[in-house]
Design a protein around this motif. Structure first.
Motif, PDB file in Angstrom:
ATOM      1  N   GLU A  82       0.773  -1.263   0.091  1.00  0.00           N
ATOM      2  CA  GLU A  82       0.009  -0.090  -0.153  1.00  0.00           C
ATOM      3  C   GLU A  82       0.814   1.097   0.052  1.00  0.00           C
ATOM      4  N   VAL A  83       0.832   2.025  -1.054  1.00  0.00           N
ATOM      5  CA  VAL A  83       1.702   3.092  -1.242  1.00  0.00           C
ATOM      6  C   VAL A  83       0.819   4.474  -1.316  1.00  0.00           C
ATOM      7  N   GLY A  84       1.367   5.504  -1.135  1.00  0.00           N
ATOM      8  CA  GLY A  84       0.813   6.844  -1.357  1.00  0.00           C
ATOM      9  C   GLY A  84       1.613   7.948  -1.925  1.00  0.00           C
ATOM     10  N   LEU A  85       1.080   8.781  -2.760  1.00  0.00           N
ATOM     11  CA  LEU A  85       2.171   9.944  -3.422  1.00  0.00           C
ATOM     12  C   LEU A  85       1.991  11.056  -2.245  1.00  0.00           C
ATOM     13  N   ARG A  86       3.111  11.503  -1.838  1.00  0.00           N
ATOM     14  CA  ARG A  86       3.299  12.508  -0.813  1.00  0.00           C
ATOM     15  C   ARG A  86       2.167  13.878  -1.250  1.00  0.00           C
ATOM     16  N   TYR A  87       1.590  14.162  -0.050  1.00  0.00           N
ATOM     17  CA  TYR A  87       0.463  15.238  -0.197  1.00  0.00           C
ATOM     18  C   TYR A  87       0.838  16.379   0.363  1.00  0.00           C
ATOM     19  N   ASP A  88       2.163  16.310   0.962  1.00  0.00           N
ATOM     20  CA  ASP A  88       2.793  17.573   1.382  1.00  0.00           C
ATOM     21  C   ASP A  88       4.095  17.140   1.681  1.00  0.00           C
ATOM     22  N   LEU A  89       5.098  18.181   2.082  1.00  0.00           N
ATOM     23  CA  LEU A  89       6.430  17.910   2.466  1.00  0.00           C
ATOM     24  C   LEU A  89       6.640  17.958   4.082  1.00  0.00           C
ATOM     25  N   THR A  90       5.602  18.018   4.820  1.00  0.00           N
ATOM     26  CA  THR A  90       5.676  18.105   6.268  1.00  0.00           C
ATOM     27  C   THR A  90       5.735  16.689   6.929  1.00  0.00           C
ATOM     28  N   VAL A  91       5.056  15.920   6.417  1.00  0.00           N
ATOM     29  CA  VAL A  91       4.787  14.492   6.716  1.00  0.00           C
ATOM     30  C   VAL A  91       6.082  13.690   6.506  1.00  0.00           C
ATOM     31  N   PRO A  92       6.459  13.791   5.216  1.00  0.00           N
ATOM     32  CA  PRO A  92       7.515  13.139   4.762  1.00  0.00           C
ATOM     33  C   PRO A  92       8.959  13.668   5.619  1.00  0.00           C
ATOM     34  N   LEU A  93       8.862  14.847   6.109  1.00  0.00           N
ATOM     35  CA  LEU A  93       9.966  15.507   6.958  1.00  0.00           C
ATOM     36  C   LEU A  93       9.708  14.657   8.315  1.00  0.00           C
ATOM     37  N   ALA A  94       8.794  14.390   8.777  1.00  0.00           N
ATOM     38  CA  ALA A  94       8.611  13.806   9.968  1.00  0.00           C
ATOM     39  C   ALA A  94       9.223  12.495   9.926  1.00  0.00           C
ATOM     40  N   ARG A  95       8.823  11.803   8.865  1.00  0.00           N
ATOM     41  CA  ARG A  95       9.277  10.366   8.727  1.00  0.00           C
ATOM     42  C   ARG A  95      10.855  10.693   8.685  1.00  0.00           C
ATOM     43  N   PHE A  96      11.367  11.595   7.690  1.00  0.00           N
ATOM     44  CA  PHE A  96      12.667  11.592   7.542  1.00  0.00           C
ATOM     45  C   PHE A  96      13.456  11.992   8.840  1.00  0.00           C
ATOM     46  N   VAL A  97      12.975  12.582   9.752  1.00  0.00           N
ATOM     47  CA  VAL A  97      13.778  12.939  10.850  1.00  0.00           C
ATOM     48  C   VAL A  97      13.907  11.793  11.725  1.00  0.00           C
ATOM     49  N   ALA A  98      12.783  11.121  11.772  1.00  0.00           N
ATOM     50  CA  ALA A  98      12.662   9.785  12.710  1.00  0.00           C
ATOM     51  C   ALA A  98      13.761   8.962  12.191  1.00  0.00           C
ATOM     52  N   ALA A  99      13.885   8.888  10.976  1.00  0.00           N
ATOM     53  CA  ALA A  99      14.685   7.865  10.100  1.00  0.00           C
ATOM     54  C   ALA A  99      16.202   8.263  10.366  1.00  0.00           C
ATOM     55  N   HIS A 100      16.461   9.585  10.373  1.00  0.00           N
ATOM     56  CA  HIS A 100      17.862  10.161  10.361  1.00  0.00           C
ATOM     57  C   HIS A 100      18.221  10.791  11.645  1.00  0.00           C
ATOM     58  N   ARG A 101      17.405  10.634  12.673  1.00  0.00           N
ATOM     59  CA  ARG A 101      17.807  11.698  13.610  1.00  0.00           C
ATOM     60  C   ARG A 101      19.424  11.734  14.036  1.00  0.00           C
ATOM     61  N   HIS A 102      19.801  10.299  13.891  1.00  0.00           N
ATOM     62  CA  HIS A 102      21.305  10.470  14.516  1.00  0.00           C
ATOM     63  C   HIS A 102      22.266  11.011  13.413  1.00  0.00           C
ATOM     64  N   GLU A 103      21.877  11.371  12.404  1.00  0.00           N
ATOM     65  CA  GLU A 103      22.809  11.982  11.361  1.00  0.00           C
ATOM     66  C   GLU A 103      22.737  13.465  11.315  1.00  0.00           C
ATOM     67  N   LEU A 104      21.582  14.000  12.105  1.00  0.00           N
ATOM     68  CA  LEU A 104      21.192  15.396  11.784  1.00  0.00           C
ATOM     69  C   LEU A 104      21.709  16.312  13.030  1.00  0.00           C
ATOM     70  N   THR A 105      22.075  17.529  12.797  1.00  0.00           N
ATOM     71  CA  THR A 105      22.219  18.211  13.729  1.00  0.00           C
ATOM     72  C   THR A 105      21.138  19.238  14.244  1.00  0.00           C
ATOM     73  N   PHE A 106      20.609  19.105  15.377  1.00  0.00           N
ATOM     74  CA  PHE A 106      19.620  19.652  15.981  1.00  0.00           C
ATOM     75  C   PHE A 106      19.926  21.188  16.587  1.00  0.00           C
ATOM     76  N   PRO A 107      19.048  22.194  16.454  1.00  0.00           N
ATOM     77  CA  PRO A 107      17.999  22.356  15.747  1.00  0.00           C
ATOM     78  C   PRO A 107      18.389  22.101  14.275  1.00  0.00           C
ATOM     79  N   PHE A 108      17.213  21.408  13.613  1.00  0.00           N
ATOM     80  CA  PHE A 108      17.578  20.742  12.063  1.00  0.00           C
ATOM     81  C   PHE A 108      16.867  21.774  11.393  1.00  0.00           C
ATOM     82  N   LYS A 109      17.601  22.657  10.357  1.00  0.00           N
ATOM     83  CA  LYS A 109      16.721  23.499   9.689  1.00  0.00           C
ATOM     84  C   LYS A 109      16.841  23.188   8.129  1.00  0.00           C
ATOM     85  N   ARG A 110      15.613  22.814   7.513  1.00  0.00           N
ATOM     86  CA  ARG A 110      15.815  22.267   6.335  1.00  0.00           C
ATOM     87  C   ARG A 110      14.898  23.027   5.496  1.00  0.00           C
ATOM     88  N   TYR A 111      15.218  23.313   4.123  1.00  0.00           N
ATOM     89  CA  TYR A 111      14.023  23.597   3.045  1.00  0.00           C
ATOM     90  C   TYR A 111      14.026  22.389   2.093  1.00  0.00           C
TER      91      TYR A 111
END
Ligand code: AMP
Length: 450
Positions: A82-111
């Motif tokens: 079951e897959v979905g096309l992204r509906y916005d860029l915010t929910v994918p960001l939340a998933r991205f942060v959960a997946a990469h939290r140890h590779e990111l420097t916080f506060p993390f600022k992305r565009y």
């Protein structure tokens, strides 16, 4: 193949409803706007990321509310997932942060600038594939992060010459407190938000009718309307709200967030004419928890140019641990439409800056040498590729595309050791030695009116 198709009489293939092709000229304007936004985003220290267009449906499900759920493109892929096309860029960001939290420097600022998909009913400024331009800060509760989004928006929209943009501000918890104070039952709160969000569109009577239709008591509906229509300078309005909702901890928290946000806007030197408090602003998406904002232009009336807000609970849905976050999304399509309609940016109609004409087959050597020389000198140059090569046709080609400079290197020029450079808009010609060609063109191009 149908006999009609074989005969070549079929209609050209269509694109899907709500989806569009873009011609080069349209792409140049879109790219120009995107580049200007990127420049502003990077000036504030936001860094680019990308995520896939397609996500597991469960990543997207349950994040956007009932309305969003209905509009999501959702299907089974070839492996039965079951897959979905992204509906916005915010929910994918939340998933991205959960997946990469140890590779990111916080506060993390992305565009993140890219296409998203919603199966909406297409109309002006509303498509099924459209681009969003997002800035988000993850990992801080500081209202400075929210204030930065407001400031960035104002600068980004100013960078494409958009006049009369106003950022409307509100707070989700203030809405909740207003509804509770007015005596609206918790399970009816969402109905109330949806109704008051339409205040500007349908007016107070329309909002009242909608609330009554959904079973809100007359007195509660009136109390809500009284509160959300408070207008004026943000400071005094918030003082009035605080006085009316005194003792409500949710209202207290929301008001102090907004006052802090306003203080940071002031410290950042943001022009106070560019933002305002709108207590009726709800924003559709379910995941907002704190301040919410919307960017609107008075003319043309095209709906909101951007939506933003704080969503402190969203990343926790992926991680089990709350990470606060805030950010905003500018909708590219409507911005492009306003910029186009009001002719706010003058973008060249072609990327080509020079056309090198070919005199005849004996002159390929010089034509290609000059073209490569220009390219090496940082000039976008092309040599005429058409098969019928009379000079009139070559000049017409440059004229149609809007290429500003045309070069001639025929037998006359070769004999004199010169190249003829013609500026197409004025017809002015220059005789230029080959060694000075790139420098001369750079000078001529820089001198052209923008
Ligand atoms: P949202 O993600 O719904 O908060 O929307 C953020 C911004 O995206 C809006 O302010 C619009 O500018 C833009 N937007 C939303 N939906 C559409 C659409 N269907 N077509 C074009 N732009 C849209």
């Amino acid at each position: 193949m149908t006999s009609e198709a074989r005969a070549g009489t079929s209609r050209p293939p269509q694109v899907l409803r709500g989806m569009r092709d873009f011609l080069p000229q349209q792409m140049l304007l879109r790219q120009e706007i995107i580049e200007r936004f990127q420049t502003v985003f990077e000036r504030y220290g936001f860094e680019p990321i990308d995520t896939p267009l397609l996500e597991y449906y469960e990543v997207l499900a349950g994040k956007y509310g009932e309305e969003g759920e209905k509009l999501m493109y959702h299907f089974q892929d070839h492996g039965g997932r079951e897959v979905g096309l992204r509906y916005d860029l915010t929910v994918p960001l939340a998933r991205f942060v959960a997946a990469h939290r140890h590779e990111l420097t916080f506060p993390f600022k992305r565009y993140h600038i890219g296409p998203v998909f919603r199966a909406e009913r297409p109309q002006r400024g509303r498509y099924r594939q459209f681009w969003q331009c997002d800035v988000d800060t993850v990992g801080t509760r500081s209202m400075l992060a929210d204030a930065e989004v407001v400031s960035i928006w104002i600068e980004a929209l100013a960078s494409v010459n958009l006049p009369n943009v106003v950022i409307q501000l509100n707070h989700r918890q203030l809405l909740q407190a207003l509804a509770t104070h007015a005596g609206v039952a918790a399970e009816q709160a969402l109905t109330v938000y949806r109704a008051i969000d339409k205040l500007e569109k349908i007016g107070p009577e329309g909002v009242r009718e909608e609330m009554l239709r959904h079973g809100i008591a007359e007195a509660a509906a009136q109390a809500v309307l009284d509160l959300v229509q408070l207008r004026g300078e943000p400071g005094p309005v918030l003082a009035e709200v605080r006085a009316r909702l005194t003792g409500d901890p949710q209202a207290e928290a929301a008001v102090s967030d907004l006052l802090e946000l306003l203080r940071y806007l002031d410290l950042l030197g943001v022009d106070p004419r560019r933002y305002t408090l709108n207590l009726a602003l709800a924003r559709g998406l379910d995941y907002y928890t704190g301040p919410v904002f919307e960017a609107v232009v008075e003319e043309p009336a095209i709906g909101s140019l951007g939506g933003a807000g704080r969503y402190d609970g969203l990343i926790g849905m992926f991680l089990g641990e709350e990470i606060p976050a805030t950010g905003g999304s500018l909708g590219l399509e409507r911005i492009v439409e306003v910029v186009q309609e009001l002719q706010l940016l003058h973008v060249p109609t072609t990327v080509s800056q020079a056309l090198v004409t070919v005199f005849d087959d004996q002159h390929w050597g010089v034509a290609l040498r000059l073209t490569q020389q220009l390219r090496a000198g940082g000039i976008n140059a092309e040599v005429y590729l058409g098969e019928r090569r009379d000079l009139r046709r070559q000049i017409q080609y440059a004229d149609r595309k809007g290429i500003p400079v045309v070069l001639f290197c025929g037998p006359d020029e070769l004999a004199r050791g010169m190249v003829t450079v013609r500026e197409l808009t004025t017809g002015i010609q220059h005789q230029v030695p080959e060694a000075e060609l790139a420098a001369t063109l750079r000078r001529l191009l820089a001198a052209r009116p923008q």
